[in-house]
Design an enzyme around this catalytic site. Structure first.
Site, PDB file in Angstrom:
ATOM      1  N   TYR A 115     -15.441   8.252 -11.056  1.00 52.95           N
ATOM      2  CA  TYR A 115     -15.148   6.859 -10.716  1.00 52.95           C
ATOM      3  C   TYR A 115     -15.708   5.928 -11.790  1.00 52.95           C
ATOM      4  O   TYR A 115     -15.013   5.044 -12.301  1.00 52.95           O
ATOM      5  CB  TYR A 115     -15.765   6.561  -9.348  1.00 52.95           C
ATOM      6  CG  TYR A 115     -15.558   5.148  -8.852  1.00 52.95           C
ATOM      7  CD1 TYR A 115     -14.284   4.648  -8.616  1.00 52.95           C
ATOM      8  CD2 TYR A 115     -16.652   4.331  -8.563  1.00 52.95           C
ATOM      9  CE1 TYR A 115     -14.108   3.358  -8.141  1.00 52.95           C
ATOM     10  CE2 TYR A 115     -16.475   3.046  -8.071  1.00 52.95           C
ATOM     11  CZ  TYR A 115     -15.200   2.566  -7.868  1.00 52.95           C
ATOM     12  OH  TYR A 115     -15.024   1.290  -7.393  1.00 52.95           O
ATOM     13  N   ASP A 125       0.857  -1.189   0.000  1.00 53.11           N
ATOM     14  CA  ASP A 125       0.000   0.000   0.000  1.00 53.11           C
ATOM     15  C   ASP A 125       0.890   1.235   0.000  1.00 53.11           C
ATOM     16  O   ASP A 125       2.105   1.128   0.147  1.00 53.11           O
ATOM     17  CB  ASP A 125      -0.953  -0.007   1.208  1.00 53.11           C
ATOM     18  CG  ASP A 125      -2.309   0.614   0.848  1.00 53.11           C
ATOM     19  OD1 ASP A 125      -2.315   1.755   0.343  1.00 53.11           O
ATOM     20  OD2 ASP A 125      -3.349  -0.032   1.060  1.00 53.11           O
TER      21      ASP A 125
END
Length: 312
Positions: A143, A35
């Site tokens: 999105y 991450d």
């Protein structure tokens, strides 16, 4: 030879549970979580973890080489509500991270990719009920636009370069183990937490907003199932429709009240209402059920019981 897996965005809502499940199946050492930052959490502390920026091709390539990665699960993304606040960055992250992994597969450095799409690819002109696999797609959010473009690129890389990329269009996902991640369907996570802590919840959608939803256990099962399916069973190389249940805020509140009778909900729709209104109310996922035998386990009732058990 054991499969070596890299999860990019492993500390997110889906990544967290996916990491644990994949480590159970493939062995902790074979699943590298990564991450953008190293948090002090279960994902980081329970096995191999690397800090990686999903926008940095060289960093990803380096991890693939040093860990001899076979498969990448690309879970890094800016979700619907968050993306509307920062459209340029959302486009950059959602698209370029995908290009990086597609190009690694094209160069034969990895064998297989999982990339999640979403019901956000649909728009206000899409048929609302039982939205078919192939239909009008005119997304109205950043999105959704990025996910629709991503689907087209996945199919292109498969058709032109033979890349094995697999994808499902997630509905709203509900989980007890991770907090909401900035999505429009996240009210359905928050409502459970507030039912416990405050016995009251102010919903940012109107009471009758019906949306497709899925319990996280089912979503993780589907993700792993499509990746484990023999290549000849994967007939769609853009993204598969996936469904489990559809409900409104009123219906989920009613279900919670069976267990917490004093719970109350008020409604104060905000900018997310417009996003929700542009999405389907229910999804037809016959193709996934036919091609790779997808079956969901949880409905609204069983999910509510499980959520409340865990949150206790």
């Amino acid at each position: 030879m054991s499969t070596k897996i890299l999860i990019i965005g492993a500390c997110g809502q889906i990544g967290t549970e996916l990491t644990h499940k994949l480590r159970e199946i493939y062995g902790t050492e074979n699943v590298i979580a990564s991450d953008i930052r190293k948090l002090n959490n279960d994902v980081v502390n329970s096995g191999p973890f690397e800090v990686v920026n999903a926008l940095d091709f060289n960093q990803i390539e380096h991890l693939v080489e040093i860990h001899q990665i076979d498969e990448i699960y690309l879970m890094a993304a800016l979700l619907s509500a968050t993306a509307e606040k920062n459209p340029a960055f959302a486009w950059d992250l959602n698209m370029n991270s995908l290009f990086h992994v597609l190009n690694l597969a094209k160069a034969k450095k990895i064998k297989k990719i999982f990339w999640p799409s979403s019901i956000a690819v649909f728009g206000p002109t899409t048929p609302k009920e039982n939205t078919p696999q192939y239909t009008i797609m005119e997304p109205s959010t950043v999105y959704g636009i990025s996910k629709q473009a991503g689907e087209r690129w996945c199919e292109y890389y498969h058709n032109i370069f033979g890349v094995d990329v697999r994808s499902i269009r997630y509905p709203g996902l509900i989980s007890w183990s991770t907090p909401p991640g900035g999505g429009t369907t996240d009210y359905a996570v928050d409502i459970f937490h507030k039912a416990f802590s405050d016995k009251t919840y102010e919903c940012f959608l109107s009471s009758e907003t019906k949306m497709p939803m899925m319990y996280m256990d089912d979503a993780i099962a589907a993700t792993i199932q499509i990746m484990q399916a023999p290549v000849e069973q994967i007939k769609i190389h853009s993204s598969y429709n996936l469904a489990a249940m559809s409900f409104t805020p009123t219906e989920i509140a009613t279900e919670i009240k069976k267990h917490i009778p004093e719970f109350t909900v008020t409604y104060k729709p905000d900018f997310r209402q417009k996003i929700a209104d542009s999405w389907p109310a229910s999804i037809d996922d016959l193709q996934a059920r036919k091609d790779w035998n997808w079956k969901h386990k949880f409905d609204l009732e069983t999910m509510t019981v499980d959520m409340l058990e865990h949150l206790k």
